[in-house]
Scaffold this motif. Structure first.
Motif, short mmCIF file in Angstrom:
data_model
loop_
_atom_site.label_atom_id
_atom_site.label_comp_id
_atom_site.label_asym_id
_atom_site.label_seq_id
_atom_site.Cartn_x
_atom_site.Cartn_y
_atom_site.Cartn_z
N GLU B 161 1.03 -1.19 0.17
CA GLU B 161 -0.01 -0.09 0.06
C GLU B 161 1.02 1.40 -0.05
O GLU B 161 0.86 2.09 1.07
CB GLU B 161 -1.11 -0.04 1.35
CG GLU B 161 -1.90 -0.80 1.26
CD GLU B 161 -3.10 -0.51 0.07
OE1 GLU B 161 -3.11 0.71 -0.39
OE2 GLU B 161 -4.10 -1.48 -0.11
N LEU B 162 1.88 1.29 -1.23
CA LEU B 162 2.79 2.50 -1.18
C LEU B 162 1.99 3.92 -0.96
O LEU B 162 2.71 4.88 -0.57
CB LEU B 162 3.54 2.27 -2.30
CG LEU B 162 4.08 0.84 -2.53
CD1 LEU B 162 4.87 0.84 -4.18
CD2 LEU B 162 4.90 0.51 -1.52
N HIS B 164 -0.11 4.77 0.98
CA HIS B 164 -0.55 5.00 1.99
C HIS B 164 0.41 5.05 3.22
O HIS B 164 0.36 4.38 4.30
CB HIS B 164 -1.99 4.04 2.56
CG HIS B 164 -2.88 4.46 1.53
ND1 HIS B 164 -3.75 5.68 1.59
CD2 HIS B 164 -3.40 3.75 0.65
CE1 HIS B 164 -4.75 5.60 0.86
NE2 HIS B 164 -4.33 4.41 -0.02
N HIS B 165 1.65 5.59 2.70
CA HIS B 165 2.63 5.86 3.92
C HIS B 165 2.71 7.38 4.08
O HIS B 165 2.63 8.21 3.00
CB HIS B 165 3.85 5.19 3.50
CG HIS B 165 4.79 5.84 2.57
ND1 HIS B 165 4.84 5.70 1.20
CD2 HIS B 165 5.78 6.76 2.83
CE1 HIS B 165 5.74 6.32 0.56
NE2 HIS B 165 6.48 7.22 1.59
N VAL B 166 2.90 7.73 5.10
CA VAL B 166 2.55 9.01 5.50
C VAL B 166 4.11 9.87 5.25
O VAL B 166 5.08 9.43 5.71
CB VAL B 166 2.21 9.28 6.89
CG1 VAL B 166 2.54 10.55 7.59
CG2 VAL B 166 0.81 9.11 7.27
N ILE B 167 3.97 10.91 4.37
CA ILE B 167 5.05 11.79 4.29
C ILE B 167 5.14 13.19 4.60
O ILE B 167 6.05 14.05 4.84
CB ILE B 167 5.43 11.87 2.59
CG1 ILE B 167 4.44 12.74 2.03
CG2 ILE B 167 5.52 10.57 2.07
CD1 ILE B 167 4.88 13.24 0.50
#
Lengths: 325, 325
Positions: B161-162, B164-167
């Motif tokens: 789920e690339l 949906h990683h927080v930046i």
């Protein structure tokens, strides 16, 4: 009997372990201080430790099958070079060749957090899990990935720099030069920065008082200690810090979805309460719809020796797979 | 001769492909509109497409070895359930069982971006690479991971789920409910938001004029078009947007270090200039010391049919591996 040597090259010390073929750690040697060494001084110091441990256990070179070395940075196990370290100065250093020349022992190189992960995977908290991620939270944040029971290092052995993924665009400066990394928000160094700022902003707090009692010295434990005494300012620091740790963990879960997340490093010594709180927040943040089993969380169980044990296991696996060396 | 069926369940359409055992796409059917369907309506519509394609190619059920279905969300290929979709309403829906009942064909389920990645890996931009990551930048951001030549889905099939990683900690709200995701900063939806805000702030800009000419409609192309006409406001939007895309790509490189990064989805139609700029910025941001070869970047090459081709390939691999179905 045959043995492996496991070496952990830390920022301020060298640790060498003598390990049996089944992963039992027989002896450990520690020596200060890798940080001040040049590459060649490092190699000489390592060789002295090898000579010392061989003498005590009456070993000859044929008793030692190989040495694995863990480096806090990027290595190339194919060429045998230390490519780059953030905190040491061993850049583009041919450790395998130099150490081969002195010790006559085959040498294999890997990242230190990767090796600690290998050890936990085989003999520690990760036993029985084929897919796991370990995050070591100390001065920096390191990480290791095990997939299908094998250490995953990426095509150029530079993978699993889990501490160096950005969670805050244009945020705090990180040791790697980028801004906003997980490491810059969730390492012990980050917690110390947060603790210091909160104490300065709240000079009447118990947290500020505790720091004065500690002669101005702030560690990764300080805010946890003050929180334990009921200090609200410290509790706010810890709450925000736990959120930061959980954001990074949730990111890694969403990308890799391992079955197990292992927390290691100095901060993980806060123990079971810390673990459960990170797990709860991470699973709440992660993309885990109903019907999907979330990853488990566990504390690393091998302690400070995970690095040398992992290094020895790695040397054994490289030798078995006939790669490099 | 034997065939596979590949199905792509999109937000606004269904696409079904008839694929040979070697991955050649013989026919494609499109049908609106998955978004408005209940699960059972979806199943009936899929079965009608199967009947139609079987009739045209004079196929009986024994000619069709299996059907692979790509879903924009989480699935469980073991139970055959669609667990959760962000944009559709097929939650906890037993697609395999229902479709088996109607069509009498074995059914396998996977995430849609995962299947597009599988297709690109076998027959598209990823041919010859064993470790690669594909990022599809459209309304949302999807992703797929291939490691050692195999699709990696994590222990519960929820990996990659690339988007949906927080930046950006506490940043813009994402479709997944979390704040600050890569998707909320680097999808076409994010670019449209950024374009709209910039035009509102700069009503005298060419960008604002272009939007008026487009009757107020802003797409993922709008800012690129205005930038192409030399508009400074649009250039600033694109510059910030490219930084956002690169931050997420660099994060994925630092964590996974694939040999190849494939960019797909609507925004990737901006072409070679877009690709090269994302590659340059990502490699500059990523943790790649001297001596380490950076990942390559390539555009997806199979176009809109990657999903159905990948779904058919997936069905073939599941059948070969005798898993589920």
């Amino acid at each position: 009997m045959s043995y492996y040597l496991g070496l952990d090259i830390g920022g301020s010390y060298l640790q060498l372990g003598l390990v049996t073929e089944t992963g039992d750690l027989l002896a450990v040697r520690n020596r200060a201080s890798a940080g001040g060494f040049t590459g060649d001084e490092l190699t000489v110091a390592i060789n002295e430790m090898i000579i010392d441990i061989k003498a005590e256990y009456r070993l000859v070179n044929t008793d030692i099958l190989a040495l694995g070395a863990g480096v806090p940075g990027h290595v190339d196990n194919k060429s045998g070079y230390i490519l780059h370290t953030n905190n040491l100065s061993f850049n583009m250093y041919p450790l395998r060749q130099r150490l081969n020349d002195l010790s006559q022992i085959p040498v294999y190189l890997a990242n230190d957090a990767t090796l600690a992960t290998l050890a936990e995977s085989r003999l520690g908290a990760g036993q029985g899990y084929s897919d796991l991620v370990m995050i070591t939270i100390g001065t920096g944040i390191g990480g290791g990935i095990v997939l299908g029971g094998k250490i995953y290092t990426g095509y150029n052995q530079g993978a699993s720099e889990l501490g160096h993924h950005v969670i805050m665009l244009n945020g705090e400066l990180c040791s790697c030069g980028r801004r906003g990394c997980f490491e810059a928000y969730a390492s012990a160094t980050a917690l110390i920065r947060m603790t210091k700022r909160a104490a300065e902003k709240n000079p009447d707090s118990y947290l500020a008082e505790l720091i004065t009692k500690q002669n101005g010295i702030i560690s990764g434990k300080t805010a946890f200690l003050a929180q334990g005494q009921g200090d609200v300012v410290a509790a706010t620091v810890i709450d925000e810090y736990l959120d930061n740790v959980a954001e990074g963990c949730a990111n890694i879960i969403n990308i890799l979805m391992p079955e197990l997340m292992i927390l290691g490093g100095g901060i993980s010594q806060e123990g079971e309460d810390f673990l459960q709180e990170v797990a709860r927040r991470s699973i709440e943040l992660a993309y885990l719809p109903a019907g999907q089993v979330p990853p488990r969380f566990a504390l690393a169980s091998l302690g400070n020796e995970a690095g040398v044990i992992g290094a020895a296991l790695f040397a054994a696996e490289c030798r078995a797979d006939k790669i490099y060396g």
